[in-house]
Design an enzyme around this catalytic site. Sequence first.
Site, PDB file in Angstrom:
ATOM      1  N   SER A   8       2.528   4.332  -8.526  1.00 38.14           N
ATOM      2  CA  SER A   8       1.640   5.171  -7.720  1.00 38.14           C
ATOM      3  C   SER A   8       2.238   6.558  -7.541  1.00 38.14           C
ATOM      4  O   SER A   8       3.344   6.702  -7.014  1.00 38.14           O
ATOM      5  CB  SER A   8       1.430   4.526  -6.346  1.00 38.14           C
ATOM      6  OG  SER A   8       0.863   5.491  -5.470  1.00 38.14           O
ATOM      7  N   HIS A  31      -1.302   4.895 -11.207  1.00 41.59           N
ATOM      8  CA  HIS A  31      -2.134   4.604 -10.028  1.00 41.59           C
ATOM      9  C   HIS A  31      -2.278   5.881  -9.203  1.00 41.59           C
ATOM     10  O   HIS A  31      -1.290   6.511  -8.817  1.00 41.59           O
ATOM     11  CB  HIS A  31      -1.465   3.497  -9.214  1.00 41.59           C
ATOM     12  CG  HIS A  31      -2.266   2.997  -8.061  1.00 41.59           C
ATOM     13  ND1 HIS A  31      -3.294   2.083  -8.182  1.00 41.59           N
ATOM     14  CD2 HIS A  31      -2.175   3.279  -6.731  1.00 41.59           C
ATOM     15  CE1 HIS A  31      -3.796   1.821  -6.985  1.00 41.59           C
ATOM     16  NE2 HIS A  31      -3.148   2.542  -6.081  1.00 41.59           N
ATOM     17  N   ASP A  33      -3.891   7.492  -5.836  1.00 39.40           N
ATOM     18  CA  ASP A  33      -4.419   7.163  -4.508  1.00 39.40           C
ATOM     19  C   ASP A  33      -5.186   8.333  -3.909  1.00 39.40           C
ATOM     20  O   ASP A  33      -4.598   9.321  -3.473  1.00 39.40           O
ATOM     21  CB  ASP A  33      -3.259   6.797  -3.571  1.00 39.40           C
ATOM     22  CG  ASP A  33      -2.662   5.444  -3.883  1.00 39.40           C
ATOM     23  OD1 ASP A  33      -3.428   4.458  -3.929  1.00 39.40           O
ATOM     24  OD2 ASP A  33      -1.427   5.371  -4.087  1.00 39.40           O
ATOM     25  N   MET A  35      -7.285   9.692  -0.875  1.00 39.53           N
ATOM     26  CA  MET A  35      -7.500   9.408   0.553  1.00 39.53           C
ATOM     27  C   MET A  35      -8.227  10.582   1.201  1.00 39.53           C
ATOM     28  O   MET A  35      -7.928  11.734   0.903  1.00 39.53           O
ATOM     29  CB  MET A  35      -6.159   9.217   1.262  1.00 39.53           C
ATOM     30  CG  MET A  35      -5.280   8.151   0.652  1.00 39.53           C
ATOM     31  SD  MET A  35      -3.801   7.903   1.659  1.00 39.53           S
ATOM     32  CE  MET A  35      -2.837   6.839   0.588  1.00 39.53           C
ATOM     33  N   HIS A  64      -7.587   4.651  -7.196  1.00 35.37           N
ATOM     34  CA  HIS A  64      -7.804   3.838  -5.993  1.00 35.37           C
ATOM     35  C   HIS A  64      -8.388   4.735  -4.908  1.00 35.37           C
ATOM     36  O   HIS A  64      -7.692   5.580  -4.356  1.00 35.37           O
ATOM     37  CB  HIS A  64      -6.449   3.235  -5.568  1.00 35.37           C
ATOM     38  CG  HIS A  64      -6.501   2.442  -4.296  1.00 35.37           C
ATOM     39  ND1 HIS A  64      -5.357   2.085  -3.611  1.00 35.37           N
ATOM     40  CD2 HIS A  64      -7.537   1.924  -3.583  1.00 35.37           C
ATOM     41  CE1 HIS A  64      -5.696   1.392  -2.533  1.00 35.37           C
ATOM     42  NE2 HIS A  64      -7.006   1.286  -2.487  1.00 35.37           N
ATOM     43  N   MET A  66      -9.534   5.425  -1.408  1.00 36.31           N
ATOM     44  CA  MET A  66      -9.514   5.033   0.005  1.00 36.31           C
ATOM     45  C   MET A  66     -10.344   6.062   0.757  1.00 36.31           C
ATOM     46  O   MET A  66      -9.827   6.915   1.489  1.00 36.31           O
ATOM     47  CB  MET A  66      -8.062   4.975   0.501  1.00 36.31           C
ATOM     48  CG  MET A  66      -7.343   3.734  -0.001  1.00 36.31           C
ATOM     49  SD  MET A  66      -5.556   3.915   0.044  1.00 36.31           S
ATOM     50  CE  MET A  66      -5.315   4.787  -1.490  1.00 36.31           C
ATOM     51  N   MET A 135      -5.004  -5.561  -1.103  1.00 37.73           N
ATOM     52  CA  MET A 135      -4.012  -4.700  -0.448  1.00 37.73           C
ATOM     53  C   MET A 135      -2.964  -5.578   0.234  1.00 37.73           C
ATOM     54  O   MET A 135      -3.303  -6.479   0.999  1.00 37.73           O
ATOM     55  CB  MET A 135      -4.672  -3.795   0.597  1.00 37.73           C
ATOM     56  CG  MET A 135      -5.510  -2.648   0.031  1.00 37.73           C
ATOM     57  SD  MET A 135      -4.632  -1.514  -1.066  1.00 37.73           S
ATOM     58  CE  MET A 135      -3.355  -0.856   0.017  1.00 37.73           C
ATOM     59  N   ASP A 173      -1.121  -4.083  -4.176  1.00 42.23           N
ATOM     60  CA  ASP A 173      -0.744  -2.694  -3.911  1.00 42.23           C
ATOM     61  C   ASP A 173      -0.143  -2.600  -2.514  1.00 42.23           C
ATOM     62  O   ASP A 173      -0.822  -2.881  -1.525  1.00 42.23           O
ATOM     63  CB  ASP A 173      -2.007  -1.820  -4.023  1.00 42.23           C
ATOM     64  CG  ASP A 173      -1.726  -0.345  -3.802  1.00 42.23           C
ATOM     65  OD1 ASP A 173      -0.549   0.053  -3.692  1.00 42.23           O
ATOM     66  OD2 ASP A 173      -2.722   0.414  -3.742  1.00 42.23           O
TER      67      ASP A 173
HETATM   68  C1  DX5 Z   1      -1.169   2.791   0.036  1.00 40.69           C
HETATM   69  C2  DX5 Z   1      -1.455   3.091  -1.402  1.00 40.69           C
HETATM   70  C3  DX5 Z   1      -0.422   2.586  -2.329  1.00 40.69           C
HETATM   71  C4  DX5 Z   1       0.947   3.189  -2.119  1.00 40.69           C
HETATM   72  C5  DX5 Z   1       1.951   2.118  -2.406  1.00 40.69           C
HETATM   73  O1  DX5 Z   1      -2.292   2.960   0.810  1.00 40.69           O
HETATM   74  O2  DX5 Z   1      -2.687   2.516  -1.792  1.00 40.69           O
HETATM   75  O3  DX5 Z   1      -0.824   2.714  -3.677  1.00 40.69           O
HETATM   76  O4  DX5 Z   1       1.216   4.275  -2.946  1.00 40.69           O
HETATM   77  O5  DX5 Z   1       3.215   2.597  -2.114  1.00 40.69           O
HETATM   78  P1  DX5 Z   1       4.483   1.640  -1.992  1.00 40.69           P
HETATM   79  O6  DX5 Z   1       4.686   0.978  -3.322  1.00 40.69           O
HETATM   80  O7  DX5 Z   1       5.560   2.576  -1.621  1.00 40.69           O
HETATM   81  O8  DX5 Z   1       4.178   0.639  -0.910  1.00 40.69           O
HETATM   82 ZN    ZN Z   2      -3.154   2.429  -3.963  1.00 46.00          ZN
END
Ligand code: DX5
Ligand code: ZN
Length: 220
Positions: A8, A31, A33, A35, A64, A66, A135, A173
Amino acid sequence: MPVRINPSILAADFVNLERDLGRISSADLVHVDVMDNHFVPNLTFGPQMVGRVQDVATIPLDVHLMIENPERWAPGYAELGAFSVTFHAEATSDPVALARQLRQMGARAGVALKPGTDIEPYLELLAEFDQVLVMTVEPGFGGQSFMPETMPKLRMLRERALKSGLDVWLQVDGGITEETIVTAAEAGADTFVAGSSVFASEDPAARIALLRETAARHSH
Ligand code: DX5
Ligand code: ZN
């Protein structure tokens, strides 16, 4: 069963993103993320930034989302060429319609579930998705601890996928390390997101290889 390691970039250096993408080029997917500070209390980047990542990345994008209102935004990520687009079940009233639209646009369609969201309703809909993201932390931040209490969902998903002969990827994840990846692989995951454990490493490529070997040894 093949396993996939998806680092990620939430844990990457945002002003040296191209350099950091180079450090994870031996991974399976990158990956990404997204947000929106509404669905989760954190803000990252949007389509413009992800479009540039898509331009320079040498491995496919696993996006991903969010975000609230994924109906409005998810198709744009398929449009810019993301290999996989995953939205949250909690953010939409019609996950099947959105997944169908994403597939039609040529992306793999994924549905993500927060730790507290029940898997039951989605077991019946498994054929509609290319990936289910369980998750293993509350979404929003990297560097949190893996929640083993989410593993029964994976076991149910793996059992259903085997029974129905579906090739749906089961992704975890959050908090994935060389220790917790064993638990997740044994529960049935085959696709592993790892942020801090990859990017905090001196040698991300070696860490990716170690995670992949460990998962493969414990996978179904
Ligand atoms: C959290 C994200 C993850 C995050 C995971 O909301 O969706 O993808 O980057 O990070 P680690 O591996 O550090 O938990
Ligand atoms: Zn993620």
